[in-house]
Design an enzyme around this catalytic site. Structure first.
Site, short mmCIF file in Angstrom:
data_model
loop_
_atom_site.label_atom_id
_atom_site.label_comp_id
_atom_site.label_asym_id
_atom_site.label_seq_id
_atom_site.Cartn_x
_atom_site.Cartn_y
_atom_site.Cartn_z
CG PHE A 38 -7.64 1.35 -15.40
CD1 PHE A 38 -6.68 0.36 -15.12
CD2 PHE A 38 -8.90 1.19 -14.85
CE1 PHE A 38 -6.98 -0.73 -14.32
CE2 PHE A 38 -9.21 0.11 -14.04
CZ PHE A 38 -8.25 -0.86 -13.78
CD GLU A 39 -4.55 7.77 -21.48
OE1 GLU A 39 -3.47 7.25 -21.15
OE2 GLU A 39 -4.65 8.93 -21.90
CG ASP A 50 -1.82 1.15 1.36
OD1 ASP A 50 -1.51 2.21 0.77
OD2 ASP A 50 -2.84 1.03 2.05
CG ASP A 90 -8.82 2.24 -7.82
OD1 ASP A 90 -9.26 1.48 -8.69
OD2 ASP A 90 -7.75 2.03 -7.22
CE LYS A 130 -22.24 2.80 -5.72
NZ LYS A 130 -22.18 1.39 -5.42
C1 LIG Z 1 -7.60 2.18 -11.81
S1 LIG Z 1 -6.09 1.35 -11.64
C2 LIG Z 1 -5.00 2.27 -12.72
C3 LIG Z 1 -3.80 1.45 -13.13
C4 LIG Z 1 -2.84 2.14 -14.10
N1 LIG Z 1 -2.20 3.30 -13.50
C5 LIG Z 1 -3.54 2.51 -15.37
O1 LIG Z 1 -3.70 3.73 -15.62
O2 LIG Z 1 -3.91 1.61 -16.13
C6 LIG Z 1 -5.56 1.88 -10.06
C7 LIG Z 1 -4.37 1.10 -9.57
O3 LIG Z 1 -3.93 1.67 -8.34
C8 LIG Z 1 -3.62 0.64 -7.42
N2 LIG Z 1 -3.72 1.24 -6.08
C9 LIG Z 1 -4.76 1.90 -5.54
N3 LIG Z 1 -4.47 2.35 -4.32
C10 LIG Z 1 -3.19 1.96 -4.07
C11 LIG Z 1 -2.32 2.10 -2.96
N4 LIG Z 1 -2.70 2.75 -1.85
N5 LIG Z 1 -1.09 1.57 -3.03
C12 LIG Z 1 -0.69 0.92 -4.14
N6 LIG Z 1 -1.46 0.76 -5.24
C13 LIG Z 1 -2.70 1.26 -5.19
C14 LIG Z 1 -4.63 -0.44 -7.74
O4 LIG Z 1 -4.22 -1.72 -7.30
C15 LIG Z 1 -4.69 -0.36 -9.26
O5 LIG Z 1 -3.71 -1.17 -9.87
#
Ligand SMILES: C[S@@+](CC[C@H](N)C(=O)[O-])C[C@H]1O[C@@H](n2cnc3c(N)ncnc32)[C@H](O)[C@@H]1O
Length: 218
Positions: free
Chosen positions: A199-200, A108, A129, A133
């Site tokens: 994701f983009e 994390d 993310d 909501k």
């Molecule tokens: C919506 S995805 C986007 C992934 C990538 N950056 C993309 O644009 O395709 C968000 C990513 O952030 C990671 N993530 C969210 N909160 C995190 C945290 N506190 N520490 C590490 N990774 C985190 C999730 O596991 C996920 O892989």
């Protein structure tokens, strides 16, 4: 345990995608051969290199990280995520391509901050993310407590680069940064060197506009 957000509040959600044999093998090898996959306790190797260090929070998959490593060869990238298949993907790729300035951490990112020596050159968070909501907004990465913690971790003049496909989150990000005197900046044109992420690509397919942002640590 994160010291940034209230106990139990996480910015990520469990993702169920399965790890492939290739990714699992890469992780097993990396665990046997220290150097690529680090833990919060053995980060001195990164600072000892003497290069600018950029933290990539939530990199998701290998390609964008490797692209940025090639675009900025002077930078060391600390790539952190909690998503094991993505971690396996990146470890596999940097070992295969011998990309020497990328280190991967399965953690994390908010728990990691207290282990960093306050000398980061920059942070990247592409498509964090959005937690659309209202009752989930407390799980967003971009919120006052995280900005404050990050201000202690990024050196003066350093940067935090973000991109999002969620308009309401973009507005919220701008408001949160605006309210924090440690940071200045805002919306920028999409940098030509910024790689298109997984994701983009989905956001583009689904017709959502992308907002790029850049903030400087005052
Ligand atoms: C919506 S995805 C986007 C992934 C990538 N950056 C993309 O644009 O395709 C968000 C990513 O952030 C990671 N993530 C969210 N909160 C995190 C945290 N506190 N520490 C590490 N990774 C985190 C999730 O596991 C996920 O892989």
């Amino acid at each position: 345990m994160s010291t940034v957000l209230r106990p139990g509040i996480r910015t990520f959600k469990p993702r169920r995608s399965r790890i492939t044999t290739r990714q699992q093998r890469a992780l097993d090898n990396a665990r046997d051969t220290p150097g690529v996959l680090l833990t919060a306790g053995d980060l001195t190797v990164v600072w000892n290199l003497g290069n600018p260090v950029v933290l990539d929070i939530g990199f998701g998959s290998a390609e964008p990280v490797v692209h940025l490593a090639r675009a900025f060869p002077e930078q060391v990238i600390l790539a952190v995520d909690v998503h094991t298949p993505g971690i396996g993907d990146l470890v596999d790729r940097i070992v295969a391509d011998q990309v020497r300035q990328v280190f991967v951490i399965e953690a994390d990112a908010l728990e990691l901050l207290s282990h960093l020596p306050g000398k980061l050159t920059g942070v990247r968070s592409f498509f964090p993310d959005p937690w659309p909501k209202a009752r989930h907004h407390k799980r967003r990465l971009v919120q006052p407590a995280v900005l404050e913690a990050m201000a202690h971790t990024v050196e003066s003049g350093g940067f935090w680069q973000l991109a999002t496909d969620w308009d309401e989150y973009a507005e919220s990000m701008l408001a949160v940064f605006e309210a924090d005197p440690n940071w200045s900046g805002g919306v920028i044109d999409r940098p030509t060197w910024r790689p298109v992420t997984h994701f983009e690509r989905r956001a583009i397919r689904e017709g959502r506009p992308i907002t790029d942002m850049w903030f400087t640590r005052n």
